[in-house]
Motif scaffolding. Structure first.
Motif, PDB file in Angstrom:
ATOM      1  N   GLY A 106       0.894  -1.246   0.104  1.00  0.00           N
ATOM      2  CA  GLY A 106      -0.018  -0.071  -0.006  1.00  0.00           C
ATOM      3  C   GLY A 106       1.201   1.347  -0.163  1.00  0.00           C
ATOM      4  N   ASP A 107       0.284   2.581   0.162  1.00  0.00           N
ATOM      5  CA  ASP A 107       0.882   3.603   0.239  1.00  0.00           C
ATOM      6  C   ASP A 107       1.697   3.713   1.370  1.00  0.00           C
ATOM      7  OD1 ASP A 107      -0.027   4.211  -2.236  1.00  0.00           O
ATOM      8  OD2 ASP A 107      -1.659   5.321  -1.729  1.00  0.00           O
ATOM      9  N   ASN A 122      12.198 -14.255  10.094  1.00  0.00           N
ATOM     10  CA  ASN A 122      11.357 -13.195  11.042  1.00  0.00           C
ATOM     11  C   ASN A 122      10.440 -12.494   9.704  1.00  0.00           C
ATOM     12  OD1 ASN A 122      12.753 -10.741  10.039  1.00  0.00           O
ATOM     13  ND2 ASN A 122      14.501 -11.979  10.922  1.00  0.00           N
ATOM     14  N   GLY A 123       9.395 -12.133  10.444  1.00  0.00           N
ATOM     15  CA  GLY A 123       8.622 -11.291   9.480  1.00  0.00           C
ATOM     16  C   GLY A 123       8.423  -9.918   9.937  1.00  0.00           C
ATOM     17  N   GLN A 124       8.370  -8.898   9.018  1.00  0.00           N
ATOM     18  CA  GLN A 124       8.382  -7.513   9.244  1.00  0.00           C
ATOM     19  C   GLN A 124       7.227  -6.841   8.730  1.00  0.00           C
ATOM     20  OE1 GLN A 124      11.823  -6.666   7.087  1.00  0.00           O
ATOM     21  NE2 GLN A 124      12.994  -7.943   7.942  1.00  0.00           N
ATOM     22  N   LEU A 125       6.990  -5.798   9.802  1.00  0.00           N
ATOM     23  CA  LEU A 125       5.602  -5.121   9.147  1.00  0.00           C
ATOM     24  C   LEU A 125       6.241  -3.524   9.621  1.00  0.00           C
ATOM     25  CD1 LEU A 125       2.806  -4.216   8.320  1.00  0.00           C
ATOM     26  CD2 LEU A 125       2.196  -4.296  10.842  1.00  0.00           C
ATOM     27  N   GLY A 126       6.068  -2.561   8.536  1.00  0.00           N
ATOM     28  CA  GLY A 126       6.701  -1.263   8.721  1.00  0.00           C
ATOM     29  C   GLY A 126       5.728  -0.271   8.248  1.00  0.00           C
ATOM     30  N   ILE A 127       5.997   1.003   8.515  1.00  0.00           N
ATOM     31  CA  ILE A 127       5.245   2.165   7.977  1.00  0.00           C
ATOM     32  C   ILE A 127       6.059   3.163   7.445  1.00  0.00           C
ATOM     33  CG2 ILE A 127       5.336   3.394  10.318  1.00  0.00           C
ATOM     34  CD1 ILE A 127       2.396   4.239   9.818  1.00  0.00           C
ATOM     35  N   ARG A 128       5.742   3.857   6.279  1.00  0.00           N
ATOM     36  CA  ARG A 128       6.429   4.915   5.540  1.00  0.00           C
ATOM     37  C   ARG A 128       5.468   6.287   5.948  1.00  0.00           C
ATOM     38  NH1 ARG A 128       5.854   1.455   0.742  1.00  0.00           N
ATOM     39  NH2 ARG A 128       7.919   0.474   0.421  1.00  0.00           N
ATOM     40  N   PHE A 129       6.403   7.287   6.247  1.00  0.00           N
ATOM     41  CA  PHE A 129       5.834   8.672   6.623  1.00  0.00           C
ATOM     42  C   PHE A 129       5.594   9.552   5.450  1.00  0.00           C
ATOM     43  CE2 PHE A 129       7.390   6.959  10.544  1.00  0.00           C
ATOM     44  CZ  PHE A 129       6.385   7.259  11.520  1.00  0.00           C
TER      45      PHE A 129
END
Length: 129
Positions: A106-107, A122-129
């Motif tokens: 997604g965006d 491992n699995g990762q979840l992140g956010i872009r600002f």
């Protein structure tokens, strides 16, 4: 000048421009944080990380309470961003090697999967600002 020489000069110049053109700096300077959960030998492992300018750092907790830090180098490709890294962990775990891939979901979000020789898969979840 000969037309062939002019054409070759233009093609070479455009090739060099494409090769050495800087990436958009504003998008790279803002850190992109993520959390990671994984496991090795039946133990759950955790990490938090951040990425900017195609470099990253990840602070992790592995089996037996081993804590450490990994320095990561990302390769920016159109769809995915593979990475490799090296780190150091306490509790006599020593040097750790890691690698994986992150991709947009997604965006504003991205997901990833990786392997660390101390912390395992491992699995990762992140956010872009």
């Amino acid at each position: 000048m000969n037309r062939a020489i002019i054409a070759k000069s233009i093609i070479t110049s455009l090739g060099c421009l494409a090769l050495f053109a800087p990436n958009p700096a504003a998008a790279q300077i803002i850190p992109q944080p993520w959390v990671s959960v994984g496991g090795k030998d039946g133990d759950t492992t955790y990490a938090v990380g951040a990425r900017a300018l195609n470099l990253g750092v990840e602070l992790g907790v592995g089996p037996d309470g081993a804590t450490g830090v990994d320095v990561l180098r990302f390769l920016r490709l159109p769809v995915v961003s593979p990475y490799v890294g090296v780190g150091y962990y306490s509790e006599d775990k020593g040097v750790a090697l890691s690698g994986g891939v992150q991709m947009g979901a997604g965006d504003r979000f991205f997901v990833g999967a990786g392997y660390n020789s101390v912390r395992g898969v491992n699995g990762q979840l992140g956010i872009r600002f």
